[in-house]
Scaffold this motif. Structure first.
Motif, PDB file in Angstrom:
ATOM      1  N   TYR A   6       1.973 -24.385 -19.056  1.00  0.00           N
ATOM      2  CA  TYR A   6       2.660 -25.472 -18.361  1.00  0.00           C
ATOM      3  C   TYR A   6       3.753 -24.895 -17.474  1.00  0.00           C
ATOM      4  CZ  TYR A   6       0.743 -28.482 -22.037  1.00  0.00           C
ATOM      5  OH  TYR A   6      -0.074 -29.145 -22.894  1.00  0.00           O
ATOM      6  N   TYR A   7       3.907 -25.508 -16.327  1.00  0.00           N
ATOM      7  CA  TYR A   7       5.073 -25.241 -15.495  1.00  0.00           C
ATOM      8  C   TYR A   7       5.938 -26.495 -15.568  1.00  0.00           C
ATOM      9  CZ  TYR A   7       7.900 -24.806 -11.303  1.00  0.00           C
ATOM     10  OH  TYR A   7       8.940 -24.750 -10.429  1.00  0.00           O
ATOM     11  N   ASN A   8       7.114 -26.389 -16.170  1.00  0.00           N
ATOM     12  CA  ASN A   8       7.980 -27.546 -16.385  1.00  0.00           C
ATOM     13  C   ASN A   8       9.262 -27.416 -15.573  1.00  0.00           C
ATOM     14  OD1 ASN A   8       6.287 -28.768 -18.296  1.00  0.00           O
ATOM     15  ND2 ASN A   8       7.159 -27.529 -19.945  1.00  0.00           N
ATOM     16  N   PRO A   9       9.283 -27.973 -14.366  1.00  0.00           N
ATOM     17  CA  PRO A   9      10.485 -27.823 -13.548  1.00  0.00           C
ATOM     18  C   PRO A   9      11.630 -28.683 -14.066  1.00  0.00           C
ATOM     19  CG  PRO A   9       8.917 -29.228 -12.438  1.00  0.00           C
ATOM     20  CD  PRO A   9       8.240 -28.748 -13.700  1.00  0.00           C
ATOM     21  N   LEU A  10      12.797 -28.131 -14.042  1.00  0.00           N
ATOM     22  CA  LEU A  10      14.054 -28.834 -14.355  1.00  0.00           C
ATOM     23  C   LEU A  10      14.139 -29.385 -15.784  1.00  0.00           C
ATOM     24  CD1 LEU A  10      16.081 -28.710 -12.146  1.00  0.00           C
ATOM     25  CD2 LEU A  10      15.784 -31.133 -11.689  1.00  0.00           C
ATOM     26  N   VAL A  11      13.186 -29.018 -16.617  1.00  0.00           N
ATOM     27  CA  VAL A  11      13.214 -29.575 -17.971  1.00  0.00           C
ATOM     28  C   VAL A  11      14.462 -29.121 -18.752  1.00  0.00           C
ATOM     29  CG1 VAL A  11      11.840 -27.925 -19.313  1.00  0.00           C
ATOM     30  CG2 VAL A  11      11.643 -30.345 -19.759  1.00  0.00           C
ATOM     31  N   PRO A  12      14.994 -27.911 -18.528  1.00  0.00           N
ATOM     32  CA  PRO A  12      16.203 -27.547 -19.288  1.00  0.00           C
ATOM     33  C   PRO A  12      17.370 -28.485 -19.011  1.00  0.00           C
ATOM     34  CG  PRO A  12      15.275 -25.605 -18.224  1.00  0.00           C
ATOM     35  CD  PRO A  12      14.544 -26.788 -17.673  1.00  0.00           C
ATOM     36  N   TRP A  13      17.341 -29.129 -17.840  1.00  0.00           N
ATOM     37  CA  TRP A  13      18.449 -30.022 -17.489  1.00  0.00           C
ATOM     38  C   TRP A  13      18.532 -31.221 -18.416  1.00  0.00           C
ATOM     39  CZ3 TRP A  13      20.235 -30.593 -11.797  1.00  0.00           C
ATOM     40  CH2 TRP A  13      20.383 -29.314 -11.254  1.00  0.00           C
ATOM     41  N   VAL A  14      17.384 -31.608 -18.979  1.00  0.00           N
ATOM     42  CA  VAL A  14      17.399 -32.738 -19.910  1.00  0.00           C
ATOM     43  C   VAL A  14      18.396 -32.442 -21.026  1.00  0.00           C
ATOM     44  CG1 VAL A  14      16.022 -34.093 -21.520  1.00  0.00           C
ATOM     45  CG2 VAL A  14      14.997 -33.292 -19.388  1.00  0.00           C
ATOM     46  N   TRP A  15      18.347 -31.212 -21.532  1.00  0.00           N
ATOM     47  CA  TRP A  15      19.236 -30.850 -22.647  1.00  0.00           C
ATOM     48  C   TRP A  15      20.608 -30.412 -22.166  1.00  0.00           C
ATOM     49  CZ3 TRP A  15      14.131 -28.594 -22.744  1.00  0.00           C
ATOM     50  CH2 TRP A  15      13.232 -29.409 -23.442  1.00  0.00           C
ATOM     51  N   PHE A  16      20.643 -29.735 -21.015  1.00  0.00           N
ATOM     52  CA  PHE A  16      21.957 -29.384 -20.446  1.00  0.00           C
ATOM     53  C   PHE A  16      22.791 -30.648 -20.290  1.00  0.00           C
ATOM     54  CE2 PHE A  16      20.295 -25.436 -17.977  1.00  0.00           C
ATOM     55  CZ  PHE A  16      20.381 -24.703 -19.133  1.00  0.00           C
ATOM     56  N   GLY A  17      22.151 -31.674 -19.707  1.00  0.00           N
ATOM     57  CA  GLY A  17      22.857 -32.932 -19.476  1.00  0.00           C
ATOM     58  C   GLY A  17      23.377 -33.518 -20.774  1.00  0.00           C
ATOM     59  N   ALA A  18      22.527 -33.477 -21.817  1.00  0.00           N
ATOM     60  CA  ALA A  18      22.945 -34.016 -23.114  1.00  0.00           C
ATOM     61  C   ALA A  18      24.139 -33.218 -23.654  1.00  0.00           C
ATOM     62  CB  ALA A  18      21.784 -33.983 -24.092  1.00  0.00           C
ATOM     63  N   LEU A  19      24.087 -31.893 -23.470  1.00  0.00           N
ATOM     64  CA  LEU A  19      25.198 -31.064 -23.951  1.00  0.00           C
ATOM     65  C   LEU A  19      26.475 -31.383 -23.180  1.00  0.00           C
ATOM     66  CD1 LEU A  19      23.487 -27.602 -24.551  1.00  0.00           C
ATOM     67  CD2 LEU A  19      24.172 -29.322 -26.226  1.00  0.00           C
TER      68      LEU A  19
END
Lengths: 660, 185
Positions: A614-627
């Protein structure tokens, strides 16, 4: 012997909880100070006793004492030490004990740090908290006792579900419970306030830190859970609207609403009944969530009836806690008097709108989660409610929420000028529109949701920045003034800006990750490669890798872009002989903007292996935002006004000084 | 916004609304509690399996139809990739397949690619698999919820239904003795 000590400590904790729930309440009703003063030491002792019980069970796990039924069923001598410890709460009985531990921890924290609480309120709060403790400890002792022995002692344990042997999941329940259970404090405060018949700004200020702690922990817990699902389950997604996820998301939504409505009570002395209601509902949803997940009633219709005694106990507990508090609410809340009035266009109204939308969202998730159960009970078809339902109902609720969210903080209390607010936001609006237009061009008009989501994220981010800039008078006043305002901005205000910006980041992450995910499923032989999203994935080899309680096959995959190698990944397949279970170990390469996600599948007869990439663009931002949101919560928690005494007290002291 | 200062009857009733909603919820839970699906005797017991013909799930395996049932005693397992207990029982199903007992599967209300992925990850124990996209066949069988496993005799009649996750224990005590009894001429 140690297990018996733990068992005894748990019984002791139940007895203390009974005393704690009766004496202080009676004392508060009669104005008898000595009886009220029982509350704090009782709460501390109760925590001590439960901590002892928890330590005893942990000891059983660490030393692999298989004469304990719970340990024998859930642990194994070959398991790594970390998972022996986390295995304590990886099962029903142990997780209930963790629940009780955290519950009593909160009680002890109020006993220790709630020095500036009026004695009667403190006594009532701890008494209500003691009642929750009685319910849970009785539940553990009578239906889910982890200290039962078994004979004959088995030579080894039956192991822990291999899927659960993972750091993300191991530490997910403690945070989730810190959140769930933390709302018990808001619940106890709400019930105590209903009994006293008084809700005022001071009350709101006392509840706030506990609600904030719970909210931060729950946000982290949900974040960890979704991250775990992302890298452990190996299907490339991070949220599935699974009943288990929903169970934690519902209290989060209503808890978020509570955080905001409590501000109105604190600043404007209105919305009291609603705020109390939210406090009751949030903890009720936590209770429902815990039990529905624990009892398995939602994941499968078959599990609830496994132990009818347990199910009946749960139901009685829910009826007493939720039903009882709602009846109290119906009796007492209509008498709560508001002093502050406000106009339809005002900060208050914006927060009311926020609350209505969040509450509706929580209700939507609630209906979606429980609909299969309702239908089942009335004898209808068996259905599962999936993401199409949530996409169709949840997204339309979030759009106005985010729209208001950027404008709300710019409004003044009592009465605001909408035209002026919109004028001040014109730059933010223009910027958001520009971003959305860029997205339309990038997607060549094929996507509607992507420009909308990204545009909303931009609107929220720019709106939040605009509010911050106005607050410190950036570009409007000389630098000295700006610097002065910057240093005098309260932590609570910073907290709001940071948390709102965090949500903008999460929205951007969710939008891009759901719109632009690319997937390839292919059988590769060693030496072959596949291209996905411009990157070349070359499968080099597979090697066996021995583990403590599993055997594994580990692949080596080299990632390159334009002939330049930038990462080597090692996805693997783990086989647990004891459970005859195979799990996958996903390999992820992240650069903070996008993830390359490789899963090793089954071997094929022709010597190839199935790969899912899978190529998942910007998915780390989901958790960055939560943090970032959590950081905002922590900033707000550190606000000076929550540490110093309540305003009423100060006022009284000032009056006393005047009189003297 | 209206100030909260009128204590009329209507206002009092409004505050009773949450209680009413909760009572309804509690009743639902109580009914759900008394509802033990494993205790329910299937109305389909000793009746011939219903007629159906389902599309295949795996590219290299045929679909499943009524005509495939019967001839010898066999197991029909309803599963779904979205169902956690199905994941749990899968190891037992793999064991059944390895021991040579005829086992066919029906993917209940599942997306094709999800079902394929599920079987790709956990192994495919079924001799034949049908995709019951709308759950019609499951209703005809009297499926209460996945997972469920049916024992069929050599005439294709439903002889036993097990609701819930199979385990090696259940296999030994509930399934194998019944299968053995049906095997006897």
């Amino acid at each position: 012997m140690i297990a018996e000590l733990g068992h005894f400590a748990l019984i002791l904790a139940l007895l203390i909880a009974i005393v704690q729930s009766i004496l202080p309440m009676v004392g508060a009703q009669r104005g008898a100070r000595p009886m009220m003063d029982v509350a704090a030491p009782a709460a501390l002792l109760q925590f001590g006793a439960v901590a002892l019980a928890f330590a005893a069970l942990t000891h059983g796990y660490v030393t692999s004492d298989f004469s304990l039924k719970n340990v024998a069923e859930n642990s194994h001598s070959l398991k790594p030490l970390l998972y022996k410890i986390t295995g304590v709460w990886g099962n029903h009985e142990g997780s209930m004990l963790l629940w009780a531990l955290i519950l009593t921890l909160y009680g002890a924290a109020v006993a220790a740090f709630g020095r500036n609480l009026p004695p009667a309120l403190k006594a009532r709060v701890l008494s209500v908290h003691g009642m929750i403790g009685v319910g849970f400890l009785a539940f553990i002792l009578f239906t889910s006792n982890p200290f039962l022995r078994m004979l004959p002692v088995p030579p080894d344990g039956q192991g822990l579900n291999p899927i659960l042997q993972d750091p993300g999941l191991a530490f997910h329940p403690p945070f989730l419970y810190l959140g769930y259970v933390g709302f018990s404090m808001a619940f106890s405060f709400a019930v105590a306030a209903l009994i006293e018949g008084r809700v005022d700004p001071a009350w709101a200020r006392w509840v706030r830190p506990w609600t904030l702690v719970a909210w931060c922990a729950l946000t982290l817990g949900i974040c960890l859970g979704s991250w775990w699902a992302y890298y452990e389950l190996g299907w490339g997604g991070w949220w599935a609207w699974d009943p288990v996820e929903n169970a934690s998301f519902m209290p989060w939504l209503s808890g978020t609403a509570l955080l905001h409505s409590a501000i109105v009570v604190e600043k404007r002395d209105t919305l009291k009944g609603w705020t109390i209601f939210l406090a009751l509902v949030t903890f009720s949803l936590s209770l429902l969530g815990t039990f529905l997940v624990r009892s398995g009633v939602l994941s499968s219709v078959h599990a609830f009836a496994v132990d009818p005694a347990r199910g009946a106990f749960i139901l009685v507990l829910l009826v007493v806690a939720i039903g009882g508090s709602l009846v109290l609410f119906a009796l007492k809340a209509p008498n709560l008097r508001a002093t502050g009035n406000f106009a339809p266009i005002s900060r208050e109204s914006a927060l009311v709108l926020n609350n209505l939308l969040l509450a509706t969202a929580a209700l939507t998730v609630f209906l979606g989660t429980l609909y299969p159960l309702f239908l089942d009970v009335i004898g209808g078809d068996k259905v599962s409610v999936g993401s199409p339902y949530y996409n169709a109902t949840f997204v339309p609720l979030m759009v106005p929420l985010v729209l208001v969210m950027a404008a709300g903080p710019l409004m003044t209390w009592k009465r605001a000028d909408l035209a002026s607010v919109l004028m001040r936001l014109r730059l933010a609006f223009g910027a958001a529109l520009a971003v959305a237009l860029v997205m339309v061009i990038v997607t060549r008009g094929h996507e509607a949701l992507a420009p909308l989501g990204i545009g909303l994220a931009a609107w929220l981010l720019f709106g939040t920045l605009k509010e911050l800039a106005e607050r410190i008078r950036l570009f409007q006043a000389p630098w000295e003034v700006v610097r002065n305002r910057l240093t005098h901005t309260t932590r609570a205000a910073w907290g709001m800006s940071v948390a709102h910006a965090g949500l903008a980041v999460t929205i951007a992450g969710i939008t891009v990750a759901s719109g632009w995910q690319q997937e390839a499923i292919q059988t590769l032989k060693p030496g072959e490669s596949v291209t996905l999203a411009g990157d070349l994935y070359r499968f080099d080899r597979v090697e066996p890798r021995p583990g403590p309680n599993y055997s594994a096959e580990q692949a080596t995959v080299t990632l390159s872009h334009d002939g330049r190698t930038f990462a080597t990944l090692h996805p693997s397949r783990l086989t647990y002989p004891l459970q005859r279970m195979t799990t996958t170990d996903v390999a992820i390469h992240t650069d903070g903007f996008s993830d390359r996600y490789v899963v090793l599948g089954d071997p094929q007869p022709d010597g190839g292996w199935i790969f899912r990439i899978y190529y998942n663009p910007l998915v780390p931002w989901v958790w960055f935002g939560a943090l970032i949101m959590v950081l905002g919560g922590v900033l707000s928690l550190s606000d000076r006004r929550l540490r110093i005494g309540a305003p009423v007290k100060r006022l009284k002291r000032a009056e006393a000084e005047l009189a003297a | 916004m209206p100030p909260e200062n009128k204590s009329t009857l209507g206002r009092r009733l409004l505050f009773l609304l949450p209680v009413a909603a909760f009572v309804a919820l509690a009743v639902t839970f109580a009914l759900g509690l008394g509802h033990d699906p494993t205790m329910l005797k299937s109305a389909m017991i000793d009746k011939p399996a219903p007629a159906f013909a389902l599309e295949p799930v795996m590219a290299d395996k045929p679909g499943l139809a009524r005509a495939d049932l019967g001839g010898k005693p066999m197991l029909v397992n309803f599963f779904a990739s979205w169902c956690a207990p199905c994941r749990v029982e899968h190891a037992t199903l793999n064991g059944i397949a390895a021991s040579g007992i005829p086992l066919v599967g029906i993917a209940y209300k599942d997306k094709l690619e999800n079902a394929q992925r599920f079987l790709g990850d956990l192994g495919d124990p079924y001799q034949k698999i049908g995709l019951d996209l709308d759950g019609r066949t499951a209703i005809d069988f009297g499926v209460y919820g996945v997972p469920e496993t049916y024992i069929l005799d050599r005439e294709g009649r439903i002889r036993f239904r097990y609701a819930g996750s199979l385990s090696d224990e259940v296999l030994k005590t509930e399934i194998l003795p019944r299968l053995a009894a049906l095997e006897r001429p």
